[in-house]
Design a protein around this motif. Sequence first.
Motif, PDB file in Angstrom:
ATOM      1  N   PRO A 123     -10.658  19.664 -80.515  1.00 30.11           N
ATOM      2  CA  PRO A 123     -10.579  21.059 -79.225  1.00 30.11           C
ATOM      3  C   PRO A 123      -9.004  21.404 -79.485  1.00 30.11           C
ATOM      4  N   VAL A 124      -8.584  20.704 -81.127  1.00 24.18           N
ATOM      5  CA  VAL A 124      -7.131  22.041 -81.030  1.00 24.18           C
ATOM      6  C   VAL A 124      -7.202  23.370 -81.065  1.00 24.18           C
ATOM      7  N   LEU A 125      -8.383  23.675 -82.015  1.00 23.29           N
ATOM      8  CA  LEU A 125      -8.184  25.150 -82.574  1.00 23.29           C
ATOM      9  C   LEU A 125      -9.339  26.096 -80.826  1.00 23.29           C
ATOM     10  N   VAL A 126      -9.659  25.359 -79.724  1.00 25.53           N
ATOM     11  CA  VAL A 126      -9.742  25.997 -78.604  1.00 25.53           C
ATOM     12  C   VAL A 126      -8.437  26.032 -77.499  1.00 25.53           C
ATOM     13  N   ASN A 127      -8.354  25.083 -77.879  1.00 17.37           N
ATOM     14  CA  ASN A 127      -7.213  24.785 -76.497  1.00 17.37           C
ATOM     15  C   ASN A 127      -5.937  26.126 -77.414  1.00 17.37           C
ATOM     16  N   LYS A 128      -5.368  26.087 -78.362  1.00 23.32           N
ATOM     17  CA  LYS A 128      -4.608  27.361 -78.837  1.00 23.32           C
ATOM     18  C   LYS A 128      -5.688  28.745 -78.814  1.00 23.32           C
ATOM     19  N   THR A 129      -6.846  28.980 -78.978  1.00 24.15           N
ATOM     20  CA  THR A 129      -7.236  30.648 -78.493  1.00 24.15           C
ATOM     21  C   THR A 129      -6.750  30.594 -77.021  1.00 24.15           C
ATOM     22  N   PHE A 130      -6.829  29.250 -76.165  1.00 28.13           N
ATOM     23  CA  PHE A 130      -7.250  29.541 -74.142  1.00 28.13           C
ATOM     24  C   PHE A 130      -5.344  29.610 -74.361  1.00 28.13           C
ATOM     25  N   TRP A 131      -4.331  28.603 -74.833  1.00 25.03           N
ATOM     26  CA  TRP A 131      -3.303  28.828 -74.024  1.00 25.03           C
ATOM     27  C   TRP A 131      -2.646  30.309 -75.062  1.00 25.03           C
ATOM     28  N   ARG A 132      -3.245  30.974 -75.775  1.00 21.78           N
ATOM     29  CA  ARG A 132      -2.824  32.419 -76.513  1.00 21.78           C
ATOM     30  C   ARG A 132      -3.425  33.493 -75.239  1.00 21.78           C
ATOM     31  N   SER A 133      -4.319  33.034 -75.162  1.00 20.16           N
ATOM     32  CA  SER A 133      -5.061  34.320 -73.976  1.00 20.16           C
ATOM     33  C   SER A 133      -3.760  34.067 -72.942  1.00 20.16           C
ATOM     34  N   CYS A 134      -3.616  33.323 -71.950  1.00 20.76           N
ATOM     35  CA  CYS A 134      -2.609  32.600 -70.763  1.00 20.76           C
ATOM     36  C   CYS A 134      -1.546  33.105 -70.999  1.00 20.76           C
ATOM     37  N   SER A 135      -0.650  33.272 -72.220  1.00 24.19           N
ATOM     38  CA  SER A 135       0.146  34.222 -72.492  1.00 24.19           C
ATOM     39  C   SER A 135      -0.107  35.836 -72.403  1.00 24.19           C
ATOM     40  N   PHE A 136      -1.037  35.765 -72.950  1.00 25.58           N
ATOM     41  CA  PHE A 136      -1.532  37.196 -73.035  1.00 25.58           C
ATOM     42  C   PHE A 136      -2.044  37.909 -71.700  1.00 25.58           C
ATOM     43  N   LEU A 137      -2.461  37.037 -70.554  1.00 26.74           N
ATOM     44  CA  LEU A 137      -3.012  37.416 -69.420  1.00 26.74           C
ATOM     45  C   LEU A 137      -1.802  37.006 -68.802  1.00 26.74           C
TER      46      LEU A 137
END
Length: 333
Positions: A123-137
């Motif tokens: 899940p590393v790549l998915v977790n990074k995508t989700f975390w990046r999106s959290c910052s953006f939002l």
Amino acid sequence: MNSLQTLNKRMRRTVFNYVKRHLSSEIERQNEIFTNEKSRQRQAVGRIEKISINYEGPQPESNEVLIMNKNISTPFDCARHLGDTVSNMSVVALLNGETLWHMHKPIPDTCKLQFLHYQSPNPVLVNKTFWRSCSFLMGAVVSQAFKDNIKLHLHSFPSPNVKSGSFVYDVQLELEDWKPTASELKVLSLEMIKFCQKELPIEHLDVSKDVAFEIFKENPHKTKQIPDIAENNDDKVTLFRAGTHIDISKGPMIPNTNHMGRITIANVIKLNTDIPDGHIYRFQGVALPRSLILNHFAYGLLEDRAKLLNPARIPGSQVVDNEDNSFVASMTA
């Protein structure tokens, strides 16, 4: 005085803007440029060419070949052809087994296509995508949360690091020494939850330096970052939009704000920097995807950890900061 009146009185004492306004002229201007550029790029595609997308599912029997439109069709379009289950679960696409691809970014050529989701074995790549999106939002919510008389500029957010315990956005605020109360943090968290419940698609657009400068001309930090970003990204700047909020990020992001579940903006910490004309505050939060369930006690531990100062690099006047401080980083690193 009843509890509702007490809450309203407390809210009036905060620095937040609780009266929902029409879009400011600056936001309207930015979105008009983004929309026009997206339309221009779509029209520039010209004659539609077909490409073969070799979908590789979780089981060999689910593999399929899709005939799609070059530079028009996106991974999300492909996922919809494969059914609601695939389109609802997919977080980010993987092209040819090596390149992460935003779900709403047009596919440029024939390729192998996989979809990654929150239950992926790695899940590393998915977790990074989700975390990046959290910052953006979080940036989207913070940029609209304060009263008009408080000068605010989004600065930057670091490369996603789930192990740090919090997602981050550094923001320049014209407040001398603001220490948010628990109720103010709760209100920010609720505003972010409400924003995500609008189920907004997160759009992608690569633009030239000139277009990026025009969109962010009122933000001194973004305009300072744009040349370095473009230099390391084939002279392009990658933008994302959710609702009316536009920001710079190498991406990818989650495809829709409806992927967000529990959200807490846990702390706001004033940073010691030499950046002039305002103070830099680090907004920190923690969140879970909607599909993941965690008990109250365990989530509370995550919230407590997210209150600690995130160790990400502190921005300064002598360094051009942007996500990851470089656009050279590999998407799959």
